[in-house]
Design a protein around this motif. Structure first.
Motif, PDB file in Angstrom:
ATOM      1  N   VAL A  64       0.829  -1.173   0.044  1.00 54.55           N
ATOM      2  CA  VAL A  64       0.001   0.051  -0.013  1.00 54.55           C
ATOM      3  C   VAL A  64       0.795   1.216   0.205  1.00 54.55           C
ATOM      4  CG1 VAL A  64      -1.713   1.249   1.365  1.00 54.55           C
ATOM      5  CG2 VAL A  64      -1.969  -1.180   1.175  1.00 54.55           C
ATOM      6  N   SER A  65       0.562   2.063  -0.691  1.00 50.79           N
ATOM      7  CA  SER A  65       1.302   3.263  -1.044  1.00 50.79           C
ATOM      8  C   SER A  65       1.469   4.150   0.256  1.00 50.79           C
ATOM      9  CB  SER A  65       0.787   4.194  -2.061  1.00 50.79           C
ATOM     10  OG  SER A  65      -0.184   4.855  -1.623  1.00 50.79           O
ATOM     11  N   ALA A  66       2.445   5.030   0.584  1.00 55.38           N
ATOM     12  CA  ALA A  66       2.666   5.882   1.727  1.00 55.38           C
ATOM     13  C   ALA A  66       1.194   6.875   1.658  1.00 55.38           C
ATOM     14  CB  ALA A  66       3.682   6.770   1.844  1.00 55.38           C
ATOM     15  N   GLY A  67       0.724   7.343   0.689  1.00 55.17           N
ATOM     16  CA  GLY A  67      -0.201   8.306   0.369  1.00 55.17           C
ATOM     17  C   GLY A  67      -1.520   7.805   0.942  1.00 55.17           C
ATOM     18  N   SER A  68      -1.612   6.453   0.631  1.00 52.82           N
ATOM     19  CA  SER A  68      -3.018   5.702   1.021  1.00 52.82           C
ATOM     20  C   SER A  68      -2.755   5.441   2.333  1.00 52.82           C
ATOM     21  CB  SER A  68      -3.009   4.434   0.276  1.00 52.82           C
ATOM     22  OG  SER A  68      -4.275   3.762   0.387  1.00 52.82           O
ATOM     23  N   ILE A  69      -1.743   5.020   2.965  1.00 56.14           N
ATOM     24  CA  ILE A  69      -1.758   5.058   4.368  1.00 56.14           C
ATOM     25  C   ILE A  69      -2.112   6.338   5.282  1.00 56.14           C
ATOM     26  CG2 ILE A  69      -0.045   4.735   6.332  1.00 56.14           C
ATOM     27  CD1 ILE A  69       1.376   2.431   4.523  1.00 56.14           C
ATOM     28  N   TYR A  70      -1.491   7.424   4.791  1.00 54.05           N
ATOM     29  CA  TYR A  70      -1.893   8.613   5.260  1.00 54.05           C
ATOM     30  C   TYR A  70      -3.141   9.166   5.184  1.00 54.05           C
ATOM     31  CZ  TYR A  70       2.934   9.643   6.524  1.00 54.05           C
ATOM     32  OH  TYR A  70       4.173   9.841   7.304  1.00 54.05           O
ATOM     33  N   HIS A  71      -3.764   8.616   4.028  1.00 54.91           N
ATOM     34  CA  HIS A  71      -5.240   8.851   3.792  1.00 54.91           C
ATOM     35  C   HIS A  71      -6.144   8.211   4.928  1.00 54.91           C
ATOM     36  CE1 HIS A  71      -8.912   9.487   1.802  1.00 54.91           C
ATOM     37  NE2 HIS A  71      -9.317   8.177   1.863  1.00 54.91           N
ATOM     38  N   HIS A  72      -5.803   7.013   5.059  1.00 53.81           N
ATOM     39  CA  HIS A  72      -6.658   6.196   5.859  1.00 53.81           C
ATOM     40  C   HIS A  72      -6.143   6.264   7.523  1.00 53.81           C
ATOM     41  CE1 HIS A  72      -8.770   3.780   2.942  1.00 53.81           C
ATOM     42  NE2 HIS A  72      -7.728   3.500   2.252  1.00 53.81           N
ATOM     43  N   PHE A  73      -5.005   6.683   7.780  1.00 52.19           N
ATOM     44  CA  PHE A  73      -4.459   6.723   9.049  1.00 52.19           C
ATOM     45  C   PHE A  73      -4.084   7.940   9.443  1.00 52.19           C
ATOM     46  CE2 PHE A  73      -4.309   2.236   7.586  1.00 52.19           C
ATOM     47  CZ  PHE A  73      -5.380   1.879   8.725  1.00 52.19           C
ATOM     48  N   GLY A  74      -3.884   8.784   8.719  1.00 60.23           N
ATOM     49  CA  GLY A  74      -3.187  10.208   9.130  1.00 60.23           C
ATOM     50  C   GLY A  74      -1.783  10.211   9.410  1.00 60.23           C
ATOM     51  N   SER A  75      -1.243   9.050   9.839  1.00 59.70           N
ATOM     52  CA  SER A  75       0.243   9.073   9.991  1.00 59.70           C
ATOM     53  C   SER A  75       0.692   7.701  10.370  1.00 59.70           C
ATOM     54  CB  SER A  75       0.681   9.971  11.183  1.00 59.70           C
ATOM     55  OG  SER A  75      -0.002   9.561  12.618  1.00 59.70           O
ATOM     56  N   LEU A  76       1.905   7.322  10.571  1.00 66.20           N
ATOM     57  CA  LEU A  76       2.272   6.047  10.860  1.00 66.20           C
ATOM     58  C   LEU A  76       2.011   5.955  12.431  1.00 66.20           C
ATOM     59  CD1 LEU A  76       3.803   3.298  10.339  1.00 66.20           C
ATOM     60  CD2 LEU A  76       6.178   4.401  11.256  1.00 66.20           C
ATOM     61  N   HIS A  77       1.804   6.833  13.422  1.00 68.76           N
ATOM     62  CA  HIS A  77       1.466   6.764  14.669  1.00 68.76           C
ATOM     63  C   HIS A  77      -0.230   6.378  14.827  1.00 68.76           C
ATOM     64  CE1 HIS A  77       1.265   7.784  18.601  1.00 68.76           C
ATOM     65  NE2 HIS A  77       0.215   8.463  18.764  1.00 68.76           N
ATOM     66  N   GLY A  78      -0.808   6.978  13.816  1.00 67.28           N
ATOM     67  CA  GLY A  78      -2.279   6.619  13.595  1.00 67.28           C
ATOM     68  C   GLY A  78      -2.506   5.182  13.209  1.00 67.28           C
ATOM     69  N   VAL A  79      -1.750   4.500  12.621  1.00 71.75           N
ATOM     70  CA  VAL A  79      -1.831   3.021  12.158  1.00 71.75           C
ATOM     71  C   VAL A  79      -1.732   2.246  13.337  1.00 71.75           C
ATOM     72  CG1 VAL A  79      -0.560   1.233  11.019  1.00 71.75           C
ATOM     73  CG2 VAL A  79      -0.904   3.285   9.844  1.00 71.75           C
ATOM     74  N   VAL A  80      -0.486   2.495  14.291  1.00 74.47           N
ATOM     75  CA  VAL A  80      -0.285   1.697  15.424  1.00 74.47           C
ATOM     76  C   VAL A  80      -1.475   1.985  16.454  1.00 74.47           C
ATOM     77  CG1 VAL A  80       1.149   1.848  17.690  1.00 74.47           C
ATOM     78  CG2 VAL A  80       2.203   2.263  15.383  1.00 74.47           C
ATOM     79  N   LEU A  81      -2.249   3.425  16.638  1.00 73.72           N
ATOM     80  CA  LEU A  81      -3.350   3.386  17.447  1.00 73.72           C
ATOM     81  C   LEU A  81      -4.455   2.801  16.929  1.00 73.72           C
ATOM     82  CD1 LEU A  81      -4.518   4.890  19.672  1.00 73.72           C
ATOM     83  CD2 LEU A  81      -5.063   6.951  18.217  1.00 73.72           C
ATOM     84  N   ALA A  82      -4.513   2.652  15.467  1.00 74.42           N
ATOM     85  CA  ALA A  82      -5.605   1.949  14.975  1.00 74.42           C
ATOM     86  C   ALA A  82      -5.640   0.463  15.397  1.00 74.42           C
ATOM     87  CB  ALA A  82      -5.725   2.262  13.566  1.00 74.42           C
ATOM     88  N   LEU A  83      -4.468  -0.087  15.392  1.00 78.35           N
ATOM     89  CA  LEU A  83      -4.085  -1.462  15.407  1.00 78.35           C
ATOM     90  C   LEU A  83      -4.284  -1.672  17.069  1.00 78.35           C
ATOM     91  CD1 LEU A  83      -3.350  -4.185  14.331  1.00 78.35           C
ATOM     92  CD2 LEU A  83      -0.931  -3.234  14.546  1.00 78.35           C
ATOM     93  N   ALA A  84      -3.886  -1.078  17.709  1.00 79.23           N
ATOM     94  CA  ALA A  84      -3.941  -1.325  19.294  1.00 79.23           C
ATOM     95  C   ALA A  84      -5.525  -1.067  19.737  1.00 79.23           C
ATOM     96  CB  ALA A  84      -3.219  -0.004  19.958  1.00 79.23           C
ATOM     97  N   GLN A  85      -6.235  -0.145  19.155  1.00 80.36           N
ATOM     98  CA  GLN A  85      -7.368  -0.031  19.532  1.00 80.36           C
ATOM     99  C   GLN A  85      -8.569  -0.936  19.088  1.00 80.36           C
ATOM    100  OE1 GLN A  85      -9.949   3.031  20.173  1.00 80.36           O
ATOM    101  NE2 GLN A  85      -8.530   4.412  20.091  1.00 80.36           N
ATOM    102  N   SER A  86      -8.249  -1.714  17.589  1.00 76.78           N
ATOM    103  CA  SER A  86      -8.771  -2.665  17.090  1.00 76.78           C
ATOM    104  C   SER A  86      -8.756  -4.276  18.080  1.00 76.78           C
ATOM    105  CB  SER A  86      -8.274  -3.110  15.726  1.00 76.78           C
ATOM    106  OG  SER A  86      -8.801  -4.250  15.182  1.00 76.78           O
ATOM    107  N   TRP A  87      -7.651  -4.246  18.437  1.00 73.28           N
ATOM    108  CA  TRP A  87      -7.309  -5.500  19.284  1.00 73.28           C
ATOM    109  C   TRP A  87      -7.888  -5.118  20.795  1.00 73.28           C
ATOM    110  CZ3 TRP A  87      -6.244 -10.267  18.357  1.00 73.28           C
ATOM    111  CH2 TRP A  87      -5.711 -10.379  16.754  1.00 73.28           C
ATOM    112  N   LEU A  88      -7.903  -4.061  21.086  1.00 70.21           N
ATOM    113  CA  LEU A  88      -8.241  -3.697  22.583  1.00 70.21           C
ATOM    114  C   LEU A  88      -9.890  -3.739  22.428  1.00 70.21           C
ATOM    115  CD1 LEU A  88      -8.297  -2.687  25.382  1.00 70.21           C
ATOM    116  CD2 LEU A  88      -8.347  -0.475  24.447  1.00 70.21           C
ATOM    117  N   GLY A  89     -10.481  -3.511  21.289  1.00 70.62           N
ATOM    118  CA  GLY A  89     -11.966  -3.942  21.217  1.00 70.62           C
ATOM    119  C   GLY A  89     -12.246  -5.276  21.164  1.00 70.62           C
ATOM    120  N   ARG A  90     -11.492  -5.931  20.601  1.00 64.83           N
ATOM    121  CA  ARG A  90     -11.430  -7.452  20.793  1.00 64.83           C
ATOM    122  C   ARG A  90     -11.296  -8.317  22.014  1.00 64.83           C
ATOM    123  NH1 ARG A  90      -8.464 -10.644  15.648  1.00 64.83           N
ATOM    124  NH2 ARG A  90      -9.245 -12.355  16.685  1.00 64.83           N
ATOM    125  N   LEU A  91     -10.508  -7.771  22.693  1.00 62.70           N
ATOM    126  CA  LEU A  91     -10.307  -8.114  24.223  1.00 62.70           C
ATOM    127  C   LEU A  91     -11.394  -7.732  24.947  1.00 62.70           C
ATOM    128  CD1 LEU A  91      -8.723  -9.282  26.619  1.00 62.70           C
ATOM    129  CD2 LEU A  91      -7.582  -6.908  26.804  1.00 62.70           C
TER     130      LEU A  91
END
Length: 196
Positions: A42-69
């Motif tokens: 996935v392109s960097a531009g698409s990652i920024y579009h979906h998550f805003g930043s690399l930090h946003g990716v980490v936060l989205a991932l952590a929130q997703s798994w926290l939700g599962r827990l």
């Protein structure tokens, strides 16, 4: 859902899956934008579009798994009666989740995730409110029935989840905790701290 929305969700899921794989293999330092674009395709531009930043990716991932827990904890409470049985169910479910998903659990309990939780705790809590609600309702009902101590709900929540979170972190970071022993012993220790 439109085809465009479906593609967007698939792209976001692909990024999150690749991010977890990178985190598991290389740790937080190895989860870079270059590595993520290479691993996910996935392109960097698409990652920024979906998550805003690399930090946003980490936060989205952590929130997703926290939700599962949180969903698993709510499910564990749905099948029990009595506050003591609930404390046991929450503790065991939490520890089994960490055993089953160690990489995701490491991320959820990471310094990066903690930093975000502290920085933006109200927004993070709000995003998980629907998943936290069953636990809060359960605590409230058992406090009102007199089974749990007459403490503020945030304090009860902390007394129930704090110790098991600490055990999980120790196991994830150092591996010097026997999870089976913790499942046998920690619930009663937590129960003593919250029972009326």
């Amino acid at each position: 859902m439109s085809p465009k929305q479906q593609r967007g969700e698939a792209t976001a899921a692909q990024v999150l899956d690749s991010a977890l794989e990178l985190y598991a293999a290389r740790g937080e330092a190895g989860l870079t934008l270059a590595a993520l674009t290479s691993a996910s395709g996935v392109s960097a531009g698409s990652i920024y579009h979906h998550f805003g930043s690399l930090h946003g990716v980490v936060l989205a991932l952590a929130q997703s798994w926290l939700g599962r827990l949180l969903e698993e904890l709510a499910g564990a409470l749905a099948g029990v009666t009595g506050a003591r049985a609930g404390v046991h169910a929450v503790t065991e479910t939490y520890l089994r989740f960490v055993q089953e998903y160690p990489d995701a659990s490491r991320l959820m309990h990471s310094v990066a995730a903690d930093r975000e939780l502290v920085t933006d705790a109200r927004r993070v809590r709000s995003a998980q409110e629907a998943r936290i609600a069953p636990l809060a309702a359960w605590l409230h009902a058992h406090r009102e029935s007199g089974e749990l101590a007459a403490l503020p709900l945030p304090v009860l929540e902390s007394l129930v989840l704090g110790p098991v979170t600490g055990v999980a972190r120790r196991w994830l970071a150092l591996g010097d905790v026997d999870i089976e022993e913790a499942v046998r012993t920690v619930p009663d220790r937590i129960w003593r701290s919250v029972s009326s």
